[in-house]
Design an enzyme around this catalytic site. Structure first.
Site, PDB file in Angstrom:
ATOM      1  N   ASP A  51      35.377 -44.006  -2.456  1.00  0.00           N
ATOM      2  CA  ASP A  51      36.200 -43.438  -1.636  1.00  0.00           C
ATOM      3  C   ASP A  51      35.282 -42.276  -1.020  1.00  0.00           C
ATOM      4  O   ASP A  51      35.107 -41.416  -1.800  1.00  0.00           O
ATOM      5  CB  ASP A  51      37.622 -43.034  -1.968  1.00  0.00           C
ATOM      6  CG  ASP A  51      38.497 -42.453  -0.821  1.00  0.00           C
ATOM      7  OD1 ASP A  51      37.819 -42.151   0.150  1.00  0.00           O
ATOM      8  OD2 ASP A  51      39.797 -42.368  -1.240  1.00  0.00           O
ATOM      9  N   TYR A 100      48.263 -37.591  10.304  1.00  0.00           N
ATOM     10  CA  TYR A 100      48.393 -38.682   9.242  1.00  0.00           C
ATOM     11  C   TYR A 100      48.201 -38.359   7.752  1.00  0.00           C
ATOM     12  O   TYR A 100      48.675 -39.102   6.950  1.00  0.00           O
ATOM     13  CB  TYR A 100      47.376 -39.903   9.821  1.00  0.00           C
ATOM     14  CG  TYR A 100      45.902 -39.479   9.302  1.00  0.00           C
ATOM     15  CD1 TYR A 100      45.470 -40.324   8.259  1.00  0.00           C
ATOM     16  CD2 TYR A 100      45.119 -38.728   9.612  1.00  0.00           C
ATOM     17  CE1 TYR A 100      44.367 -39.912   7.644  1.00  0.00           C
ATOM     18  CE2 TYR A 100      43.813 -38.428   9.390  1.00  0.00           C
ATOM     19  CZ  TYR A 100      43.458 -39.325   8.079  1.00  0.00           C
ATOM     20  OH  TYR A 100      42.074 -39.187   7.589  1.00  0.00           O
ATOM     21  N   TRP A 154      40.399 -31.833   9.651  1.00  0.00           N
ATOM     22  CA  TRP A 154      41.926 -32.320   9.875  1.00  0.00           C
ATOM     23  C   TRP A 154      42.530 -30.968  10.639  1.00  0.00           C
ATOM     24  O   TRP A 154      43.630 -31.325  10.456  1.00  0.00           O
ATOM     25  CB  TRP A 154      42.472 -32.691   8.665  1.00  0.00           C
ATOM     26  CG  TRP A 154      41.864 -33.901   7.855  1.00  0.00           C
ATOM     27  CD1 TRP A 154      42.651 -35.241   8.147  1.00  0.00           C
ATOM     28  CD2 TRP A 154      40.767 -34.136   7.239  1.00  0.00           C
ATOM     29  NE1 TRP A 154      41.734 -35.965   7.388  1.00  0.00           N
ATOM     30  CE2 TRP A 154      40.643 -35.569   7.008  1.00  0.00           C
ATOM     31  CE3 TRP A 154      39.800 -33.217   6.539  1.00  0.00           C
ATOM     32  CZ2 TRP A 154      39.585 -36.100   6.048  1.00  0.00           C
ATOM     33  CZ3 TRP A 154      38.968 -33.800   5.786  1.00  0.00           C
ATOM     34  CH2 TRP A 154      38.599 -35.054   5.551  1.00  0.00           C
ATOM     35  N   CYS A 189      39.246 -40.298   7.450  1.00  0.00           N
ATOM     36  CA  CYS A 189      39.262 -41.318   6.309  1.00  0.00           C
ATOM     37  C   CYS A 189      38.488 -42.322   7.120  1.00  0.00           C
ATOM     38  O   CYS A 189      37.718 -43.203   6.276  1.00  0.00           O
ATOM     39  CB  CYS A 189      40.470 -41.231   5.695  1.00  0.00           C
ATOM     40  SG  CYS A 189      41.878 -42.215   6.614  1.00  0.00           S
ATOM     41  N   HIS A 239      45.500 -44.197   4.470  1.00  0.00           N
ATOM     42  CA  HIS A 239      44.348 -43.792   4.018  1.00  0.00           C
ATOM     43  C   HIS A 239      43.435 -44.863   3.729  1.00  0.00           C
ATOM     44  O   HIS A 239      43.872 -46.013   3.556  1.00  0.00           O
ATOM     45  CB  HIS A 239      44.531 -43.207   2.741  1.00  0.00           C
ATOM     46  CG  HIS A 239      43.067 -42.657   2.160  1.00  0.00           C
ATOM     47  ND1 HIS A 239      42.322 -41.752   2.991  1.00  0.00           N
ATOM     48  CD2 HIS A 239      42.529 -42.737   1.045  1.00  0.00           C
ATOM     49  CE1 HIS A 239      41.304 -41.466   2.192  1.00  0.00           C
ATOM     50  NE2 HIS A 239      41.240 -42.142   1.089  1.00  0.00           N
TER      51      HIS A 239
END
Length: 819
Positions: free
Chosen positions: A475, A624, A358, A393, A452
């Site tokens: 997840d 984000y 990220w 993600c 997400h």
């Protein structure tokens, strides 16, 4: 402590969580098939007798003990006679997915001709000269098991469902003959663990396994075999043993007769059963889907190629379980399998599939926005054993959907807008401001992700009390550890609905004495919209109601406050200030990348007296994930509002002002704060918006037919007044095009380019061809076209080719034009 990353090009030696499991890394696998060597060369020139005769496969004995063979006997019979050690998927060390005839190599009449000679076979022995597993994509087994789309020639089954096979024998079958089928998986198969399955024909097996004779004609024997609905999933070795008065025979193991077994959402006895055919078509068989991103007010969507049936992907999915070191005996449990997948799709602590990044710097890998599907990622992991850079993600979720659908679990990709990441376990999202209501970024550790993406998979939960069957959250994005591992789920959506996803955004202002006071609670700020692709269409479906009670309802408020009461700040709602007669609203903007924009805030006085508002606007870029940059533009204004009046406050922002600050996704965060002079009311609002990027335009030039070359045209216009450097296109589509990378160099400011690419469809039906563009100056550019592929002229449903798979190709533009 995880093992260090291995050097590029070799398989890893780490064994993951179950380090004691006796797994050995196989030779470097490859998703691409090799030319099939001839039978003699594949067996190193060994004669038929060295493989099948006497000491290898036949015993002239009346021994009645037909249970599992002793460990010491295994090397003297069947597959144990091979010099190569089977790999961890229960096969030999050949490249995964290699092709071969459905009939055993011995089925060419060699055995039959040799039976007349005296070299170890007794007269009248029942010898299996060949097997037809009816494994081709057009055969009955593959069609009935909904596995005919897999680009494999091996038999692929779904557990709990019967299948058929034909045995070719040395003589007609007699009622006194004993035939037993055996399936083995792993290095140390055991009956008690379900890794060694013994199925006596006509006598019934254990745990739902059984085999019956459906037809005996001459020297052919037709069987119907029932598999257990609780069977282990994976790639099994298959062999056959016969016994009669003349002696015993065991068919040598042949890798072309390996059998894949998957979960079965069509079987009511399987705990992954789904009682809706349209759900199964969408969540198991659909090879493409939509993934949503952006903000709640500006929802973006992109098509993702799941590609679960592409050649090599099934082997990659099983390889993931191997790399984790998951015991074979546990692979029949979808709860355990889905948890392992959630851990292994990310690379943290187990050297899994994808490396998360990220930072905004993707120079050592691929920008997460550039991927168009899962196939390239999974095949790279299978081929090299190295974690693939990089993912975020939606990439983790897209790959997870591919893996779980491939293994037979109904799975969907879910996007939650305004998704919370609570770092202090207060179960509220806490935003801190100074005395003048300027954000204190060093204290704002809780992050509200613009969106997400995670997964839901469908199964029963016999390990939980009743009421928790159905959709389970998985997840794979590494945020926090669970039991020391970066994974999440499976967690029942029903349990989340009762208090674990509901949260409020709480605004705190620093006081003169250094303490903090709640000045505003935004009750509908977190998890306000949860969506997924609709069944049978490309529309989006709002599934918020499955995760949350209706906003503002008594049940919803109870869930939120119950959750907060179990957090680190149980009294957070006791200090709320409810004086709110001035309302603030931010108008959504349709901002375009490369153009000037204007932000607009509307103030409304809902009271009966005039109000004076000191308003502050702070604009910054944001990832984000909610991580923000420094404020690059601000505005302050005093506004007088008459009773019942509204006023718009605007702040223009030029492209040159935000250009140098842009980060991934082109998102910006507007912090609005204010103070009402007359009654001391504090105003606070955060609004995130994104800059829209252009789409790629794809046009099909001619009809698409299986096995025939087809051409597609891609058109792109650079929306920026600056040159895009090192531009890379990606092209991918299941049944159409293997992952392909196109390097096109630079594209000038406001320039239009056109590319043409050819591909050869390999499967008929409606298909999705997906493309993306990426450069250091611009990302998140995608395009898709539906391609309706006609069967080949001869009626063949499938092509033997798999499309072009070249990567890194430098492509000249067909035409270039200015603005």
């Amino acid at each position: 402590m995880p093992s260090p990353t291995p050097s590029s090009g070799g398989p890893r030696s780490d064994m993951g969580r179950w380090g004691g499991n006796p797994w050995q890394p196989p030779t470097t696998p490859s998703p691409e098939p090799e030319p099939e060597p001839d039978r003699r060369s594949r067996r190193g020139g060994r004669s038929f007798w060295a493989r099948c005769c006497g000491c290898c496969s036949c015993r002239n004995t009346e021994d009645d003990d037909w249970g599992p063979e002793r460990r010491g006997d295994r090397g003297a019979r069947g597959s144990g006679s091979r010099s190569r050690r089977p790999d961890s998927r229960g096969s030999d060390s050949r490249r995964p997915g290699s092709r071969g005839s459905a009939v055993n190599a011995a089925g060419d009449g060699t055995i039959r001709a040799l039976l007349s000679r005296s070299c170890g076979f007794a007269e009248g022995m029942l010898v299996v000269t060949g097997v037809d597993l009816l494994s081709s994509r057009s055969d009955q087994n593959r069609r009935e098991h909904h596995t005919d789309e897999f680009e494999y020639d091996e038999l692929i089954l779904r557990r709990g469902q019967p299948f058929h096979m034909v045995l070719f024998l040395s003589r007609p079958y007699e009622s006194s003959d004993h035939v037993t089928l055996e399936l083995c998986i792993g290095n140390n198969p055991e009956v008690g663990k379900g890794t060694h399955v013994i199925i006596p024909v006509g006598k019934g097996g254990s745990g739902g396994w059984k085999a019956q004779v459906t037809k005996s004609s001459g020297q052919n024997l037709n069987l119907r075999v029932h598999t257990s609905p609780n069977a282990i999933i994976g790639k099994f070795q298959f062999t056959i043993r016969t016994r009669c008065k003349a002696g015993e025979f065991q068919l040598p193991f042949d890798p072309r007769n390996e059998i894949y077994i998957l979960f079965n959402p069509w079987c009511p006895e399987d705990i992954v059963y789904v009682d809706h055919e349209d759900w199964r078509q969408e969540y198991v068989l659909n090879e493409s889907g939509r993934i949503y991103y952006g903000t709640e007010a500006q929802i973006g969507e992109r098509t993702w190629n799941y590609g679960q049936f592409d050649h090599g992907v099934l082997d990659a999915c099983l390889y993931i379980l191997d790399r984790r070191g998951m015991p074979y005996g546990g692979r029949g449990d979808p709860i355990s399998v889905s948890r392992v997948i959630s851990a292994m799709v990310n690379s943290l602590d187990d050297n899994g599939v994808l490396i998360g990044n990220w930072s905004g710097d993707y120079s050592r890998g691929t920008n997460p926005s550039a991927w168009v599907g899962s196939v390239e990622i999974l095949l790279s992991y299978l081929r090299t054993g190295n974690s693939v850079p990089f993912g975020q993600c939606w990439v983790f979720a897209g790959v997870t959907t591919t893996v779980l659908r491939c293994l037979g679990l109904a799975t969907r990709t879910v996007t939650n807008f305004n998704s919370a990441h609570d770092t202090d376990t207060s179960l509220t999202m806490d935003i801190y401001f100074d005395e003048n209501m300027k954000p204190l970024e060093h204290l704002n550790h809780d992050s509200v992700w613009n969106f997400h993406v995670w997964n839901d998979c469908w199964m029963k939960r016999p390990d939980l009390p009743s009421g928790f069957d159905g959709w389970q959250v998985v997840d794979a994005t590494p945020q926090e550890t669970s039991s020391g591992i970066f994974c999440c789920g499976p967690c029942s959506v029903q349990s989340i609905k009762n208090g674990l996803v509901n949260s409020d955004k709480v605004y705190w202002q620093r006081q003169d004495d250094g303490s903090f006071k709640i000045v505003y609670v935004e009750e509908k700020a977190i998890g306000s919209l949860i969506i997924t692709k609709a069944i049978g269409s490309n529309m989006r479906e709002d599934i918020t109601h499955t995760y949350k009670h209706p906003e503002g309802s008594e049940a919803e408020r109870k869930a939120v406050e119950t959750a907060a009461a179990h957090g680190s700040k149980p009294n957070v709602y006791a200090t709320r200030d409810s004086a709110e007669d001035v309302a603030v609203q931010v108008e959504a903007q349709d901002a375009v990348m490369g153009q000037d924009l204007t932000v607009c805030v509307v103030l409304t006085n809902r009271g009966g007296s005039p109000r004076t508002v000191k308003l502050h606007l702070y604009l910054s870029v944001t990832f984000y994930t909610g991580v923000t940059g420094s404020v690059f533009k601000e505005s302050k204004k005093e506004v007088v509002l008459a009773p019942g009046a509204s006023e718009r406050v605007t702040m223009p922002v030029a492209y040159k002002e935000y250009r140098v600050h842009l980060v991934d996704q082109g998102a910006m965060l507007l912090n609005v704060s204010g103070h009402v002079k007359e009654n001391g009311q504090v105003l606070a609002k955060q609004h995130t918006f994104r800059l829209r990027t252009p789409d790629l335009s794809l046009t099909l030039l001619g009809a698409a037919v299986v096995g025939q070359e087809c051409e597609v045209q891609i058109v792109f216009k650079n929306p920026l007044p600056v040159t895009l450097t090192n531009v890379v296109f990606r092209l991918e589509g299941s049944g159409l095009q293997r992952p392909k990378i196109l390097n096109v160099g630079d594209i000038g400011g406001n320039e239009t380019v056109t590319l043409r690419q050819t591909f050869v469809p390999v499967r008929p039906g409606p298909r999705q061809l997906i493309a993306s563009l990426d450069s250091p100056q611009l990302s998140q550019v995608h395009g898709v076209i539906q391609v309706d592929v006609a069967p080949a002229a001869g009626g063949g449903a499938f092509s033997g080719t798999r499309g072009n798979s070249r990567s890194g190709e430098t492509i000249p533009m067909a035409s270039r034009g200015g603005a």
